[in-house]
Design a protein around this motif. Structure first.
Motif, PDB file in Angstrom:
ATOM      1  N   GLY A 107      25.846  40.348 -81.474  1.00 37.62           N
ATOM      2  CA  GLY A 107      24.588  40.298 -80.730  1.00 37.62           C
ATOM      3  C   GLY A 107      24.343  41.579 -79.959  1.00 37.62           C
ATOM      4  N   GLY A 108      25.399  42.111 -79.358  1.00 32.62           N
ATOM      5  CA  GLY A 108      25.284  43.373 -78.639  1.00 32.62           C
ATOM      6  C   GLY A 108      24.915  44.518 -79.561  1.00 32.62           C
ATOM      7  N   THR A 109      25.479  44.517 -80.768  1.00 33.77           N
ATOM      8  CA  THR A 109      25.155  45.566 -81.742  1.00 33.77           C
ATOM      9  C   THR A 109      23.680  45.524 -82.113  1.00 33.77           C
ATOM     10  N   ILE A 110      23.152  44.343 -82.328  1.00 34.67           N
ATOM     11  CA  ILE A 110      21.726  44.209 -82.665  1.00 34.67           C
ATOM     12  C   ILE A 110      20.868  44.702 -81.505  1.00 34.67           C
ATOM     13  N   LEU A 111      21.221  44.321 -80.297  1.00 34.85           N
ATOM     14  CA  LEU A 111      20.467  44.757 -79.119  1.00 34.85           C
ATOM     15  C   LEU A 111      20.570  46.269 -78.928  1.00 34.85           C
ATOM     16  N   LYS A 112      21.768  46.829 -79.133  1.00 33.15           N
ATOM     17  CA  LYS A 112      21.940  48.277 -79.011  1.00 33.15           C
ATOM     18  C   LYS A 112      21.097  49.008 -80.054  1.00 33.15           C
ATOM     19  N   LEU A 113      21.064  48.492 -81.269  1.00 28.79           N
ATOM     20  CA  LEU A 113      20.236  49.121 -82.308  1.00 28.79           C
ATOM     21  C   LEU A 113      18.765  49.140 -81.898  1.00 28.79           C
ATOM     22  N   ALA A 114      18.295  48.027 -81.344  1.00 27.25           N
ATOM     23  CA  ALA A 114      16.900  47.962 -80.907  1.00 27.25           C
ATOM     24  C   ALA A 114      16.632  49.003 -79.818  1.00 27.25           C
ATOM     25  N   VAL A 115      17.538  49.127 -78.863  1.00 25.65           N
ATOM     26  CA  VAL A 115      17.372  50.097 -77.777  1.00 25.65           C
ATOM     27  C   VAL A 115      17.405  51.521 -78.340  1.00 25.65           C
ATOM     28  N   GLU A 116      18.297  51.780 -79.279  1.00 27.05           N
ATOM     29  CA  GLU A 116      18.401  53.118 -79.860  1.00 27.05           C
ATOM     30  C   GLU A 116      17.160  53.479 -80.676  1.00 27.05           C
ATOM     31  N   VAL A 117      16.602  52.511 -81.365  1.00 27.61           N
ATOM     32  CA  VAL A 117      15.342  52.762 -82.083  1.00 27.61           C
ATOM     33  C   VAL A 117      14.242  53.119 -81.084  1.00 27.61           C
ATOM     34  N   LEU A 118      14.214  52.428 -79.952  1.00 28.09           N
ATOM     35  CA  LEU A 118      13.234  52.752 -78.911  1.00 28.09           C
ATOM     36  C   LEU A 118      13.461  54.155 -78.350  1.00 28.09           C
ATOM     37  N   MET A 119      14.721  54.564 -78.223  1.00 30.47           N
ATOM     38  CA  MET A 119      15.025  55.932 -77.780  1.00 30.47           C
ATOM     39  C   MET A 119      14.401  56.944 -78.741  1.00 30.47           C
ATOM     40  N   ILE A 120      14.589  56.692 -80.024  1.00 28.99           N
ATOM     41  CA  ILE A 120      14.093  57.613 -81.052  1.00 28.99           C
ATOM     42  C   ILE A 120      12.572  57.624 -81.072  1.00 28.99           C
ATOM     43  N   ILE A 121      11.958  56.459 -80.933  1.00 28.60           N
ATOM     44  CA  ILE A 121      10.489  56.395 -80.885  1.00 28.60           C
ATOM     45  C   ILE A 121       9.979  57.176 -79.674  1.00 28.60           C
ATOM     46  N   TRP A 122      10.627  57.001 -78.537  1.00 26.35           N
ATOM     47  CA  TRP A 122      10.234  57.732 -77.328  1.00 26.35           C
ATOM     48  C   TRP A 122      10.321  59.236 -77.577  1.00 26.35           C
ATOM     49  N   PHE A 123      11.394  59.680 -78.221  1.00 30.03           N
ATOM     50  CA  PHE A 123      11.552  61.096 -78.548  1.00 30.03           C
ATOM     51  C   PHE A 123      10.365  61.604 -79.366  1.00 30.03           C
ATOM     52  N   PHE A 124      10.021  60.890 -80.430  1.00 25.46           N
ATOM     53  CA  PHE A 124       8.941  61.363 -81.303  1.00 25.46           C
ATOM     54  C   PHE A 124       7.567  61.311 -80.602  1.00 25.46           C
TER      55      PHE A 124
END
Length: 159
Positions: free
Chosen positions: A138-155
């Motif tokens: 569950g933590g891995t799924i949540l971390k992936l979601a947060v990391e995708v948001l990091m990347i979206i914020w970057f772009f």
């Protein structure tokens, strides 16, 4: 904008995502590092210190998610404080003794050992250990979601 910088950043983003799915590499720090390298290429044009500080806080959040997910899994499946401590210690020892696989199996073994130390029966201890695995997933799924948001914020910042 720097094409070379984008390519390098995307390589770091990809390595970070892979590192989150298969805990071999530190996922979120690699993503942040990719952003920093891109910033160097473009002389930090349109990239404020606030952006990097915010992303740094998000990296800290990812580490917090990692810790709390395991604790949640232990507690959700009826684990004691000894099982929580066992999962934390097992995670640390697991990394040292088993490498990346220790991040998965160390907390499981530690939670089971902690519960057995508390004199729980093997069935309950195993159930608590399974809870750490569920918390990890569950933590891995949540971390992936947060990391995708990091990347979206970057772009959104660079475009």
């Amino acid at each position: 904008m720097s094409l070379v910088g984008i390519v390098i950043a995307v390589v770091f983003f990809t390595a970070g995502i892979i590192g989150t799915i298969m805990p071999v590499l530190p996922g979120a720090p690699l993503i942040w590092l990719g952003m920093l390298i891109y910033g160097i290429f473009v002389k930090f044009n349109n990239m404020s210190w606030l952006f990097f500080a915010g992303q740094g806080l998000v990296v800290a959040l990812v580490f917090l998610i990692d810790y709390l997910a395991g604790v949640w899994g232990v507690k959700r499946y009826g684990g004691s404080k000894a099982a929580v401590w066992g999962s934390v210690i097992g995670g640390i020892l697991g990394i040292l003794l088993l490498g990346p696989f220790g991040l998965i199996f160390g907390p499981f073994i530690g939670a089971v050992a902690g519960e057995l130390y508390r004199k729980s029966d093997l069935n309950k201890a195993f159930q608590v250990g399974i809870g750490t695995l569920i918390g990890f997933l569950g933590g891995t799924i949540l971390k992936l979601a947060v990391e995708v948001l990091m990347i979206i914020w970057f772009f959104t910042v660079i475009y």
